[in-house]
Write a protein that holds these residues in place. Structure first.
Motif, PDB file in Angstrom:
ATOM      1  N   ASP A  10     -98.732 -77.252 -53.601  1.00 42.14           N
ATOM      2  CA  ASP A  10     -97.614 -78.029 -53.998  1.00 42.14           C
ATOM      3  C   ASP A  10     -97.308 -78.807 -52.960  1.00 42.14           C
ATOM      4  OD1 ASP A  10     -97.057 -76.745 -56.098  1.00 42.14           O
ATOM      5  OD2 ASP A  10     -95.635 -75.287 -55.440  1.00 42.14           O
ATOM      6  N   ILE A  32     -95.438 -70.640 -49.545  1.00 46.42           N
ATOM      7  CA  ILE A  32     -95.560 -72.114 -50.350  1.00 46.42           C
ATOM      8  C   ILE A  32     -97.064 -72.759 -49.881  1.00 46.42           C
ATOM      9  CG2 ILE A  32     -94.903 -74.468 -50.425  1.00 46.42           C
ATOM     10  CD1 ILE A  32     -91.984 -72.995 -49.549  1.00 46.42           C
ATOM     11  N   ARG A 136     -95.713 -82.012 -55.160  1.00 42.73           N
ATOM     12  CA  ARG A 136     -94.359 -82.001 -55.408  1.00 42.73           C
ATOM     13  C   ARG A 136     -93.245 -82.245 -54.217  1.00 42.73           C
ATOM     14  NH1 ARG A 136     -93.398 -76.088 -58.283  1.00 42.73           N
ATOM     15  NH2 ARG A 136     -91.230 -76.912 -58.473  1.00 42.73           N
ATOM     16  N   ASP A 137     -93.922 -81.885 -53.116  1.00 36.73           N
ATOM     17  CA  ASP A 137     -92.982 -82.258 -51.852  1.00 36.73           C
ATOM     18  C   ASP A 137     -94.049 -82.764 -50.776  1.00 36.73           C
ATOM     19  OD1 ASP A 137     -90.317 -80.891 -52.096  1.00 36.73           O
ATOM     20  OD2 ASP A 137     -91.801 -79.477 -52.794  1.00 36.73           O
ATOM     21  N   ASP A 350     -87.574 -84.428 -52.355  1.00 43.30           N
ATOM     22  CA  ASP A 350     -88.970 -83.722 -51.971  1.00 43.30           C
ATOM     23  C   ASP A 350     -89.496 -84.624 -51.013  1.00 43.30           C
ATOM     24  OD1 ASP A 350     -89.193 -86.092 -53.432  1.00 43.30           O
ATOM     25  OD2 ASP A 350     -89.964 -85.398 -55.245  1.00 43.30           O
ATOM     26  N   ILE A 378     -87.299 -75.607 -49.941  1.00 44.09           N
ATOM     27  CA  ILE A 378     -88.329 -75.826 -51.065  1.00 44.09           C
ATOM     28  C   ILE A 378     -88.253 -74.736 -51.716  1.00 44.09           C
ATOM     29  CG2 ILE A 378     -90.695 -76.296 -51.245  1.00 44.09           C
ATOM     30  CD1 ILE A 378     -90.823 -77.967 -48.708  1.00 44.09           C
ATOM     31  N   THR A 379     -88.321 -73.416 -51.073  1.00 49.29           N
ATOM     32  CA  THR A 379     -88.067 -72.326 -51.690  1.00 49.29           C
ATOM     33  C   THR A 379     -87.041 -72.413 -52.771  1.00 49.29           C
ATOM     34  OG1 THR A 379     -89.405 -71.172 -50.040  1.00 49.29           O
ATOM     35  CG2 THR A 379     -88.045 -69.695 -51.420  1.00 49.29           C
ATOM     36  N   LYS A 381     -85.392 -74.723 -54.142  1.00 50.57           N
ATOM     37  CA  LYS A 381     -85.585 -75.627 -55.530  1.00 50.57           C
ATOM     38  C   LYS A 381     -86.703 -74.753 -56.441  1.00 50.57           C
ATOM     39  CE  LYS A 381     -87.400 -79.112 -53.532  1.00 50.57           C
ATOM     40  NZ  LYS A 381     -87.955 -80.521 -53.540  1.00 50.57           N
ATOM     41  N   ARG A 382     -87.320 -74.077 -56.147  1.00 48.80           N
ATOM     42  CA  ARG A 382     -88.482 -73.407 -56.876  1.00 48.80           C
ATOM     43  C   ARG A 382     -87.513 -72.043 -57.583  1.00 48.80           C
ATOM     44  NH1 ARG A 382     -90.700 -77.119 -54.406  1.00 48.80           N
ATOM     45  NH2 ARG A 382     -92.894 -77.051 -53.808  1.00 48.80           N
ATOM     46  N   THR A 383     -86.735 -71.330 -56.869  1.00 54.03           N
ATOM     47  CA  THR A 383     -86.610 -70.180 -57.294  1.00 54.03           C
ATOM     48  C   THR A 383     -84.871 -69.746 -57.338  1.00 54.03           C
ATOM     49  OG1 THR A 383     -86.655 -69.193 -55.258  1.00 54.03           O
ATOM     50  CG2 THR A 383     -88.672 -68.974 -56.644  1.00 54.03           C
ATOM     51  N   PRO A 385     -82.158 -72.519 -57.867  1.00 52.58           N
ATOM     52  CA  PRO A 385     -81.854 -74.143 -57.778  1.00 52.58           C
ATOM     53  C   PRO A 385     -80.245 -74.055 -57.538  1.00 52.58           C
ATOM     54  CG  PRO A 385     -82.471 -73.108 -60.079  1.00 52.58           C
ATOM     55  CD  PRO A 385     -82.832 -71.900 -58.799  1.00 52.58           C
TER      56      PRO A 385
END
Length: 437
Positions: A10, A32, A136-137, A350, A378-379, A381-383, A385
């Motif tokens: 990612d 990640i 993604r980032d 990102d 970053i976490t 953003k994924r889980t 939001p």
């Protein structure tokens, strides 16, 4: 050009020096998946003497004690001296990478040549092995103490001119008259080394500085400074206390031949050097004002005086240099990218920078905390939001005060300066926000 990787982690981390390693360690702790890009054959960044971009010289030591220098979860070995040398720091960073299993994630000898915004979001990373990969980032961690700042003085110098990043050993200047331009920590170290072997060494300073001894009352000076800052006093009061401690421990440095500082302690990066006052008082180092121009073998200074030299060493600092990204994408303002907390892009959610920081204190634990905030964002953003959007609102408001009342003087070295106490407090507050789910 090889095709984009179909199966790709990612996140890309660009650089495997201290900042890149801190970013990788925190990404891994957060679960990640990532890949690290490193242009050199090994880790360590500037601390690796063999790295072509390294700015260390044979006798480089840290200016922060080992306790302040080390990452919070990985202390330096007891057998290290109080102020480790660059081989010990490199050994420590290798042990850090191996302890947390980072090495297997790094693509060595693979320099990033370009990052470009993807039409579908994220970033396409092109590297020197001919591959492109989508992420993604992206976390930029290529360091900011390796690309030399070289002032353009009028005239021409007939002798040799080199930047401090090219300096490796004083022994080659044993019979040379040496001028060191710039009284930052590197310039002072170089002047001290050269004055023990060269017939004449002059240190050119445009202003007076506060020279901190490495020990105050038997304790490492940085640990004393951290104690003062931990009191939570406004910056002006902390500056007053540091000034009092400086006078108590080092005395009036003007009596030793040094110019009077035109600013208070903490308004510029700390010059940690016990020996410049010593050798100045003994006549081994002579102080001169700023350079006006070169005139053949002579150098004319701002007070109109001239002296002849064989060697000029430009200890004039470094520029932030991120050649693989456009200034527009980095939102470049002045002489640095304009990133929230020196880490978060205000244009893209990102794109991040780890380690674009300078303060009076340990760099490693500071970038460690900064990288922890990046990985938790970053976490989120994924889980989570909603938490990420709350964080984004803070970036848009951009109302942080990271100076804690310290009025930093306007010089290039202060481009990424802040109050360490205020910065770490802000990072912790942001980390707590992301953790409150």
């Amino acid at each position: 050009m090889k095709a984009l990787h179909e199966s790709q982690p990612d996140v890309a981390v660009i650089g495997a020096g201290p900042s890149g390693l801190a970013a990788m360690r925190n990404l891994k702790a957060a679960g990640i998946d990532f890949v690290g890009y490193e242009s050199h054959a090994g880790i360590g960044g500037i601390w690796d003497w063999a790295n072509p971009k390294s700015s260390v010289y044979r006798n480089t030591h840290t200016i922060t004690s080992k306790e302040i220098t080390a990452f919070s979860d990985f202390p330096m070995p007891d057998e290290f001296p109080v102020y480790p040398g660059h081989p010990q720091v490199l050994s420590y960073l290798n042990d850090y990478a191996d302890n947390f299993g980072l090495r297997a994630h790094i693509r060595f000898n693979d320099a990033v040549e370009k990052i470009a915004r993807s039409t579908d979001g994220g970033w396409v990373v092109s590297s020197s092995d001919g591959t492109q990969a989508w992420f993604r980032d992206v976390i930029v961690a290529n360091g900011h103490n390796w690309y030399p700042r070289k002032p353009d003085f009028p005239g021409e110098f007939a002798g040799r001119v080199l930047h401090a990043c090219e300096y490796k050993d004083a022994r080659e200047f044993a019979d040379k008259r040496v001028l060191v331009i710039g009284a930052g920590n590197s310039g002072c170290d170089i002047a001290v080394e050269c004055c023990q072997i060269s017939p004449r060494v002059v240190l050119s300073m445009r202003r007076g500085y506060n020279f901190y001894p490495k020990f105050i009352a038997g304790y490492p000076a940085d640990q004393v400074g951290m104690k003062v800052r931990s009191l939570g006093l406004p910056g002006k009061w902390a500056s007053k206390i540091m000034g009092w401690l400086l006078r108590l421990s080092a005395g009036d440095q003007q009596r030793m031949g040094l110019p009077k500082p035109d600013h208070r302690p903490l308004q510029t990066p700390a010059i940690v050097n016990t020996l410049v006052p010593y050798y100045t008082a003994h006549g081994r180092i002579t102080i001169a004002p700023g350079v006006d121009r070169f005139e053949g073998n002579a150098v004319r200074f701002s007070d109109g005086s001239t002296q002849e030299f064989d060697i000029v060493i430009l200890a004039t600092g470094y520029e932030i240099h991120i050649p693989f990204a456009s200034n527009a994408d980095l939102d470049w303002q002045g002489n640095k990218p304009d990133f929230y907390l020196y880490a978060f892009s205000k244009k893209f959610n990102d794109l991040f920078i780890a380690g674009m920081t300078d303060s009076t204190g340990g760099h490693f634990p500071t970038v460690e905390l900064q990288s922890r905030v990046i990985s938790q964002y970053i976490t989120a953003k994924r889980t989570y939001p909603a938490k990420a959007r709350e964080f984004d609102d803070l970036i848009r408001k951009n109302n942080l005060d990271l100076n804690n009342g310290i009025d930093f003087i306007d010089i290039p070295r202060n481009a990424t300066q802040f109050s360490l106490l205020a910065f770490r407090r802000a990072l912790t507050e942001h980390l707590n926000l992301l953790a409150a789910v």
